[in-house]
Design an enzyme around this catalytic site. Sequence first.
Site, short mmCIF file in Angstrom:
data_model
loop_
_atom_site.label_atom_id
_atom_site.label_comp_id
_atom_site.label_asym_id
_atom_site.label_seq_id
_atom_site.Cartn_x
_atom_site.Cartn_y
_atom_site.Cartn_z
N GLU A 58 0.81 -1.23 0.19
CA GLU A 58 -0.02 0.11 -0.01
C GLU A 58 0.76 1.35 0.09
OE1 GLU A 58 -2.60 1.91 -0.70
OE2 GLU A 58 -3.64 0.50 0.06
N VAL A 69 2.56 3.75 -3.18
CA VAL A 69 1.84 4.49 -3.97
C VAL A 69 1.05 5.55 -3.05
CG1 VAL A 69 0.06 4.93 -5.85
CG2 VAL A 69 1.51 2.99 -5.92
N GLU A 111 14.51 16.30 -2.40
CA GLU A 111 16.07 15.91 -2.06
C GLU A 111 16.77 16.84 -2.48
OE1 GLU A 111 16.42 13.25 -0.33
OE2 GLU A 111 14.51 12.07 -0.19
N LYS A 133 4.85 4.68 -10.10
CA LYS A 133 3.62 4.67 -9.13
C LYS A 133 2.54 4.57 -10.49
CE LYS A 133 5.23 7.30 -5.46
NZ LYS A 133 5.07 8.55 -4.88
#
Length: 426
Positions: free
Chosen positions: A128, A131, A189, A204
């Site tokens: 789960e 995504v 990032e 995803k």
Amino acid sequence: MPDALKVAVLGCGVVGTQVVRLLTEQADDLTARTGARLELVGVAVRSLDAERDPVVDRALLTTDAAELVTRADLVVELMGGVEPARTLLLSAIEHGASVVTANKALLAADGPTLYAAADAAGVDLYFEAAVAGAVPVVRAVRESLAGDTVRRVLGIVNGTTNFVLDTMASDDLDLERAVKDAQRLGYAEADPTADVEGFDAAAKAAILASLAFHTRVSLDDVAREGITGLTDEDVAWAARTGHVLKLLAVAERLDGGISVRVHPALVPLEHPLAGVRGAFNAVFVEAEAAGQLMFYGPGAGGVPTASAVLGDLVSVARHRVVGGRGPAESFYAELPVLPAHAAVSRFQVRLDVADRPGVLAQVAAALANLGVSIEAVRQTPTGTGPAHLVISTHAATEAARAATVEALAALPVVDRVVSVLRVEGA
């Protein structure tokens, strides 16, 4: 029934730390929900000397992940990347462990191998958190909509790019400054390439498409375009024409197969996805029987993502206690993944053109020759120099879109093609 189930956690970053905290603080509740005590037997890390949150018992730390997975009933993988995660999970499955992972890169690159191994071993594979973080869209598509036919999935599945585009719109910033703001606040990032170039969203999209259409879709099948080509002017014009710019993951059924892609798109203000602000995620699903559904919430962060991981962990633990298994891979449909040029969408073209009579007729003729139908035209005189022309089209293929750009750029009355953006959700 077992009194306890041994849990191994691979990775102790932001999410791993929160998983350990929840396992520790909610131990009694988790025991009641699963029917067995979840005993944390080890946390695999790269370095034993790195600074850790005090919630992580240093006696549980190990650098020998390969050994750790062989003595666990349940393995939670939060390392990321394809290797060594793949090797470790396959070893865990071989030794009889059920697996919970948040690793979208691995699932998009080689999910079928993990599915096949789990099926052969009779254990669970849950993901789960891979995504949209805490948003329960994987379970909804894989289980709740298993009896329906999904026609289309539109997703804002990368919180960094959503924050960047939202900041560009609300604070009138260019892309570079908005990315720096995202980095300063911890949403991006130091190297934001995976986010702004669409790689994260593409992984995803592959997972969602595989689940929605019962077809194996890999990362290589996803047409990808990031947000680095967008300007503050694109964002401003989106607002002027009643849209917002979003980086969308799109998976849909078309005649002859399915289209899976990631790209920036104009979303009409009246569409539910237009109101998704900041670093939040949302997935909009269109199904034949259920109709239109939207799943919305925080798509990243240690605590929200750990919530999704623990939800999976409770499910797989419960199966170990009372028997049964979660859903196996469903790829019976084997629909062909269509090439990028077959995708269909509306699009909006912005042009600088000569400010004189007859220009619009030439532009319209160029589009008509390519079979592209015009929905609306907006012309803005600049006072001096070329006029600014905004053309919205009806649905056309990507191939027609590319040919349109080429044809318009060749017209003598067109000074330049400023931008071409897809319109989704209309």
